[in-house]
Design a protein around this motif. Sequence first.
Motif, PDB file in Angstrom:
ATOM      1  N   UNK A 133       0.839  -1.193   0.000  1.00  0.00           N
ATOM      2  CA  UNK A 133       0.000   0.000   0.000  1.00  0.00           C
ATOM      3  C   UNK A 133       0.879   1.250   0.000  1.00  0.00           C
ATOM      4  N   UNK A 134       0.731   2.056  -1.042  1.00  0.00           N
ATOM      5  CA  UNK A 134       1.462   3.314  -1.133  1.00  0.00           C
ATOM      6  C   UNK A 134       0.483   4.475  -1.170  1.00  0.00           C
ATOM      7  N   UNK A 135       0.782   5.477  -0.393  1.00  0.00           N
ATOM      8  CA  UNK A 135      -0.079   6.654  -0.315  1.00  0.00           C
ATOM      9  C   UNK A 135       0.296   7.667  -1.392  1.00  0.00           C
ATOM     10  N   UNK A 136      -0.564   8.671  -1.547  1.00  0.00           N
ATOM     11  CA  UNK A 136      -0.229   9.782  -2.443  1.00  0.00           C
ATOM     12  C   UNK A 136       1.064  10.449  -1.975  1.00  0.00           C
ATOM     13  N   UNK A 137       1.219  10.583  -0.670  1.00  0.00           N
ATOM     14  CA  UNK A 137       2.431  11.179  -0.141  1.00  0.00           C
ATOM     15  C   UNK A 137       3.668  10.357  -0.420  1.00  0.00           C
ATOM     16  N   UNK A 138       3.551   9.017  -0.318  1.00  0.00           N
ATOM     17  CA  UNK A 138       4.682   8.139  -0.645  1.00  0.00           C
ATOM     18  C   UNK A 138       5.159   8.369  -2.073  1.00  0.00           C
ATOM     19  N   UNK A 139       4.224   8.312  -3.013  1.00  0.00           N
ATOM     20  CA  UNK A 139       4.584   8.385  -4.425  1.00  0.00           C
ATOM     21  C   UNK A 139       5.099   9.765  -4.819  1.00  0.00           C
ATOM     22  N   UNK A 140       4.495  10.814  -4.292  1.00  0.00           N
ATOM     23  CA  UNK A 140       4.974  12.150  -4.634  1.00  0.00           C
ATOM     24  C   UNK A 140       6.303  12.457  -3.942  1.00  0.00           C
ATOM     25  N   UNK A 141       6.519  11.925  -2.734  1.00  0.00           N
ATOM     26  CA  UNK A 141       7.814  12.104  -2.075  1.00  0.00           C
ATOM     27  C   UNK A 141       8.925  11.482  -2.899  1.00  0.00           C
ATOM     28  N   UNK A 142       8.680  10.279  -3.399  1.00  0.00           N
ATOM     29  CA  UNK A 142       9.678   9.616  -4.240  1.00  0.00           C
ATOM     30  C   UNK A 142       9.945  10.428  -5.500  1.00  0.00           C
TER      31      UNK A 142
END
Length: 518
Positions: free
Chosen positions: A176-185
């Motif tokens: 499970x990846x959040x919007x924050x996870x993906x945009x941080x990357x």
Amino acid sequence: MNLTHGLRRTAQINANGVATGFEGRHRTWGEVAGRVARVAGGLRELGAAEGERVAILSLNSDLYLEAYLAVAWAGAVIVPLNVRWSAIENRDALEDCRARVLIVDRAFAELGAEIAADVHGLALVYADTGETPSGMVAWERLATASDPIPDAMRKAGDLAGIFYTGGTTGRSKGVMLSHGNLTANAFNALAEGLFDASCTYLHAAPMFHLANGAAMVSLLMSGGSNRMIRAFSPDAVLTAIQDEKITDVLLVPTMIQMLVDHPTVGDYDLGSLRRVVYGASPISEAVLDRATKALPGVEFVQAYGQTELSPIATLLHWKEHVGEARAAGRHRSAGRATLGCEVRIVDPDDTPVPAGAVGEICVRGDVVMMGYWERPEETAAALKGGWMHTGDGGYLDEDGFVFVVDRVKDMIITGGENVYSVEVENALAQHPAVAQAAVIGIPHEHWGEQVHAVVHLAPGAEVDEAELIAHCRARIAHYKAPRSVELRAEPLPLSGAGKILKRDLRAPFWDAAQRNVS
């Protein structure tokens, strides 16, 4: 911050810029923004309410990128499915995440219909050209006839996607990846100089895989340009680079090898290409040397990470591949923690170890996953102490460079000595007859485990077991060299992400055993 932020921004500041190109079809960012709002409305009508799961089983295309955006715009959760999985495996994933909608292209329309017959309440959307199969809704109808809806404006902590792991060492789990996870990357990569607005990026690696997805999300944030080919082949990549003036591409090492060894590589105009990002598995020095020779002037950057890290943890920039850095051996590393990430190495008691000591690589930062879908115990174990425990063995040098030595589970213990397969595989790869090599541990009555190599020979090459063993013994300690070699005419089995499936290679040797180590 969310996945659709980049679309909103780029449609405002670069509406006429080329967003996507696929099989002769090009669309601007303004056009994509309009289509996404309408498709999102259509998905809502099909049951994709906020938080519901929308799966996609498709080869690469411009519509794959639109799907990512439209699902996020609707406030739903994207679930990219592995195109190399069987119907059973994909059905299990759909049932596991309880998807409401499945998007398919022509390659998977028949399989999608087969799966939908067994999954209650699953709506099918056909995202491709040609006649829409019976029982499916056409993507173009959603993109042109649905009423547009406003962006759901998901928050950073909201679930954005469930990404099923490749399963190279065990049963697949939904990350499970959040919007924050993906945009941080994405912002970490942009801060490191990758995938900026000047980039024309080729989606040659499968778009279901998050290594390629990381580049896509970065381009959504920067407003760079995307080009797609349905699936990797050397000719397709070379043609796209030439015709679409590609500047950047992400490839796994097996793809790089096939590309630079292709007999007509010199016939193409590849002058636009400036950077190749590679990852997913280590690259041998022999392949890297051939690649830099075949693609002069192109910079190679290694990204190390995993799905659970959204996915990048470390980067090895081009300057570390050459000159004094290469002489110091840094080109053999996976680089240093990328901006926004911290890395440490721990022992089995989860205690940090000193520089140079091998242990498990752990990562902390905003890229660390929310957890495994409906697997709280496995989530707790992986995220112990707030650090993602990667399951990879490695060490840090005194300058913070991470050296990955193996998957922890792939370590071979023979006669009480630890053997890391990547070192043996690098030695094998330096033999001209070797196209692919995988090293595994197999049971041995005396030594506990025996180092065994499975080798796919280059076309027309001839070599015997004794020669390969002697070749390795000339380069690494004798106890590390293979004691047995299996020669194969056919390529080794690969996961959808391009990794060699060592689990499949081990199975014949360990199926009768009660455990997979001795």
